[in-house]
Scaffold this active site. Structure first.
Site, PDB file in Angstrom:
ATOM      1  N   HIS A 169      -7.022   0.864  -6.505  1.00  0.00           N
ATOM      2  CA  HIS A 169      -8.202   1.645  -6.154  1.00  0.00           C
ATOM      3  C   HIS A 169      -8.830   2.305  -7.372  1.00  0.00           C
ATOM      4  O   HIS A 169     -10.025   2.603  -7.365  1.00  0.00           O
ATOM      5  CB  HIS A 169      -7.851   2.683  -5.092  1.00  0.00           C
ATOM      6  CG  HIS A 169      -7.705   2.101  -3.724  1.00  0.00           C
ATOM      7  ND1 HIS A 169      -8.069   2.777  -2.575  1.00  0.00           N
ATOM      8  CD2 HIS A 169      -7.236   0.894  -3.310  1.00  0.00           C
ATOM      9  CE1 HIS A 169      -7.830   2.009  -1.521  1.00  0.00           C
ATOM     10  NE2 HIS A 169      -7.315   0.864  -1.951  1.00  0.00           N
ATOM     11  N   HIS A 171      -1.117  -7.281  -0.101  1.00  0.00           N
ATOM     12  CA  HIS A 171      -0.583  -6.994   1.230  1.00  0.00           C
ATOM     13  C   HIS A 171       0.809  -7.574   1.448  1.00  0.00           C
ATOM     14  O   HIS A 171       1.364  -7.453   2.539  1.00  0.00           O
ATOM     15  CB  HIS A 171      -1.560  -7.479   2.300  1.00  0.00           C
ATOM     16  CG  HIS A 171      -2.798  -6.653   2.375  1.00  0.00           C
ATOM     17  ND1 HIS A 171      -3.822  -6.889   3.266  1.00  0.00           N
ATOM     18  CD2 HIS A 171      -3.186  -5.564   1.658  1.00  0.00           C
ATOM     19  CE1 HIS A 171      -4.775  -5.998   3.095  1.00  0.00           C
ATOM     20  NE2 HIS A 171      -4.414  -5.189   2.118  1.00  0.00           N
TER      21      HIS A 171
END
Length: 760
Positions: A125, A286
């Protein structure tokens, strides 16, 4: 100057028609419950000053040129981060990080006893704000520490990740920036969970104040960043305000995998990722960790850090439900893990995605997600804290999109079939993600820098010859003067080459001479026909010199282009009566077309360049606003921008030989005539009757037409701040100062991409 400015807690809306600065209190702006969308409304406290734009919204904002001043840096002007970083024992730092990853803290427990996935999200991020259209965002500067990013919904609870890292930062201090530490920690997290990374480069210096970047026109977090035609608004990459990429529940929370795939492709494409890189990043990321939605965010979670009480000491999203942490943690409201082994790199994400039929469900927090239709999967995933509990795997709508979109599906299946291919693709995509904003490899430092040149790094060839000396430079100058090229031609070409630089992501610039390659050679702003003429003559000079007997010394075309511009400036200064020598440092090289990705470089094309009085009608911002934007990309100050515009006008360096703003009777002479004549009260300015954006200067007594100018020209007499600077250069005693200041600012632009000189 990496971005649009942020001074005090004020929002600067670069994308509005007038680049309005809207004054709002931080508390009002950033009080956000994670999944809710709180309106951003103006709020004032007594005694708070109003900006000029509060009273006059159309007033030109120059604050982009005053951002990240040296006075903000507590390390001081003489501190050299690169030198400090190179004294660091990177191996020791990585060992310390590895220990921290598996040392849970009671105040914020680690899922599965390992902070690795948490820190991967932090690094992702931090870097994932990068957008290719204007080069803003990215990991450099560690802007995740500051508002608004530290309080974005998508960054919920990453305040804890940075606090967990504080002991490492505290130990190594100025030798290790937050920007480098966060990326390095993401790498170590991957490595300790069984993944071989592609490499790591240090060299990210920290910022000391927030960038105030245009993140979208929405007045609420989670508002849509698309225009009225449904297109993602440029230069944005995230599809909704406050997200890094896309809404995991689907566009605007609608669980439509097909529409989600469109959003993913557009968002990741805006960050320079192709389909294979996109699938690799999503599937690789993920593979690890879990989502957190133990209960409803709107009922349990408090304000973001920027709006939390002072006693919270910069932490936010306080969770009042249960213990508020660990098994009760709430971040996105989505809940669960993708694989049965969330702290090791496996192919389980892909196996589960294609091995089960997925049906819609809701998390305990009320978020829309997907679960296997087959009940046999209900016990597949271990609980993050209680070994006696098991759960089914889950998927986001954006995960299901990889299964439904034909291109993504084909790539994902190839990764599932060939795990080694998957590993290699994820390693390279991760490296690109966390290094994309650093510029060329010459800005990479440390023992883990990969040796391979990658096309997205805008590679340059190595120097394989001796540099020219002062005698050679003098000889080359004479040959340029004898070539028949004019001062405006030389200046325009050098400026076009160097001013392609973007201070945001350190791309572009004169090094590489890419102005002779596609796509730059065909940009309208570069006057392609004239450019070819100039380059042909400079190349003939280069060839003659390099083919001669000069003891192995050679000159690159990149150097010769800049030297030609310098010659033009020197000739113009001499004509003005102030002979100068423009600094020149050889060392540039010439890239080839194979080292230049046409699509990647296309985003560098200026749609406006006020220094050459160029403005494309497609721009949403005014010419004056675009001038400030371009100047900020060139890391210029207000005086530097001012003196360069005035100098470029009298040098007759406008695009297309336009005479707009050439306020002198002696074009090609480096005089202060532009400012003298602009501020001359015997001239009355009015809008031209036949051409929008053009102004005519008439003699007040005779009404005779004296001059024509653009919005960019007249702003230096209209804007009070710019007029104050223009008055300095228009003064009778400023003629020599004008020349000296122009030369200094010119040399700054010519060397913006000479990172080797800057390190010296």
């Amino acid at each position: 100057m990496k971005g649009t400015p942020f001074r005090s807690p004020h929002l600067y809306q670069e994308g509005s028609s007038c680049m309005h600065r809207t004054i709002r209190s931080v508390a009002a702006v950033l009080t956000v419950v994670l999944s809710a969308t709180i309106p951003m409304v103006p709020a004032w406290s007594d005694g708070e000053p109003r900006s000029i734009q509060f009273w006059w919204p159309d007033h030109l904002d120059l604050s982009p040129l005053r951002q990240h001043a040296a006075e903000s840096d507590p390390l001081g002007a003489n501190f050299n981060y690169i030198k400090a970083f190179q004294t660091l024992d990177l191996g020791a730092v990585k060992k310390d990080i590895a220990v921290l990853l598996k040392t849970p803290q009671d105040w914020w427990p680690a899922d599965y006893g390992n902070y690795g996935p948490f820190f991967i999200r932090m690094a992702w991020h931090g870097a994932g704000t990068y957008r290719t259209y204007d080069g803003r965002g990215g990991a450099s500067g560690a802007q995740q520490r500051f508002e608004p990013l530290n309080s974005w919904p998508d960054n919920a609870n990453l305040d804890k990740a940075r606090r967990l890292l504080w002991p490492i930062k505290k130990k190594y201090g100025e030798k290790l920036s937050w920007g480098d530490l966060m990326v390095l920690t993401g790498n170590v997290a991957l490595e300790t969970m069984g993944f071989k990374t592609y490499g790591f480069a240090g060299g990210r210096t920290d910022d000391w104040e927030p960038d105030l970047i245009y993140w979208g026109s929405g007045a609420k977090f989670m508002s849509n960043n698309r225009d009225k035609n449904g297109k993602l608004e440029k230069p944005l990459a995230a599809t909704q305000m406050g997200l890094i990429y896309v809404n995991p529940e689907g566009p605007n929370g609608v669980p439509d995998p097909v529409a989600a795939a469109r959003d993913i492709r557009e968002a990741f494409g805006g960050m320079a990722m192709d389909d294979e890189e996109t699938v690799a990043l999503i599937a690789g990321g993920h593979t690890f960790g879990k989502a957190h939605g133990a209960a409803s965010p709107s009922k349990c979670v408090g304000p973001a850090p920027a709006a939390a009480g002072i006693e919270e000491q910069g932490l936010g999203w306080k969770n009042k439900c249960g213990t508020g942490k660990g098994p009760d943690a709430i971040t996105s409201g989505l809940e669960g893990a993708w694989s049965a082994d969330p702290v090791n790199f496996t192919s389980q994400y892909l196996d589960n995605l294609f091995g089960f039929d997925w049906v819609l469900t809701k998390s305990p927090g009320g978020a829309v997600q997907w679960k296997p239709k087959d009940a046999s999967a209900d016990q597949l995933v271990p609980d993050a804290f209680d070994a006696s509990k098991r759960h089914p795997p889950m998927m986001f709508t954006t995960d299901i999109a990889l299964k439904t979109d034909p291109s993504y599906r084909k790539i994902a299946l190839s990764f599932q079939k060939d795990p080694e291919k998957f590993k290699a693709a994820f390693a390279r995509a991760w490296f690109k993600l966390v290094h994309r904003d650093m510029g060329p490899r010459s800005r990479y430092f440390g023992p883990e820098v990969p040796k391979e040149d990658l096309l997205w790094q805008d590679p340059l060839p190595a120097i394989t010859y001796k540099a020219v000396d002062e005698a050679d430079i003098t000889d080359l100058k004479q040959k340029i003067l004898a070539s028949g090229l004019t001062v405006p031609e030389l200046v325009r070409t050098a400026w076009g080459s160097a001013a392609s630089f973007r201070g945001t992501d350190k791309r572009g610039g004169a090094n590489g001479a890419r102005i002779r390659l596609a796509p730059e050679k065909d940009w309208p702003v570069n006057d392609p026909q004239e450019l070819k003429k100039v380059l042909d003559k400079l190349e003939s000079i280069q060839t003659a010199f390099n083919d001669g007997n000069h003891d192995g010394k050679k000159i690159s075309l990149a150097d010769l282009i800049v030297l030609g511009g310098n010659v033009g400036v020197e000739e113009a200064a001499k004509k003005a009566g102030y002979p100068v020598t423009v600094p020149f440092a050889p060392g540039r090289v010439d890239a080839v077309q194979a080292q230049t990705d046409v699509k990647s470089f296309a985003v560098l094309e200026p749609t406006a360049d006020g220094f050459r009085n160029y403005y494309a009608s497609s721009n949403q911002l005014s010419p004056a606003e675009m001038l400030v934007t371009r100047a900020s990309m060139l890391n210029l100050t207000v005086p530097e921008m001012t003196v360069l515009v005035g100098g470029m006008r009298v040098l007759d360096a406008n695009e297309g030989h336009s005479q707009l703003g050439v306020l002198t009777d002696h074009p090609g002479v480096l005089s202060n005539d532009f400012f003298v004549n602009l501020l001359d009260m015997s001239t009355k300015w009015s809008k031209a009757a036949d051409t929008a954006g053009v102004y005519e200067g008439h003699d007040r007594k005779t009404d005779a037409l004296r001059w024509k100018g653009s919005t960019v020209d007249l702003i230096f007499g209209s804007n009070s701040e710019l007029r104050a600077v223009a008055e300095v250069y228009a003064s009778d005693d400023a003629k020599e100062k004008f020349v000296r200041d122009f030369v200094a600012a010119w040399n700054k632009v010519m060397t913006l991409d000479r990172f080797d000189l800057q390190r010296q």
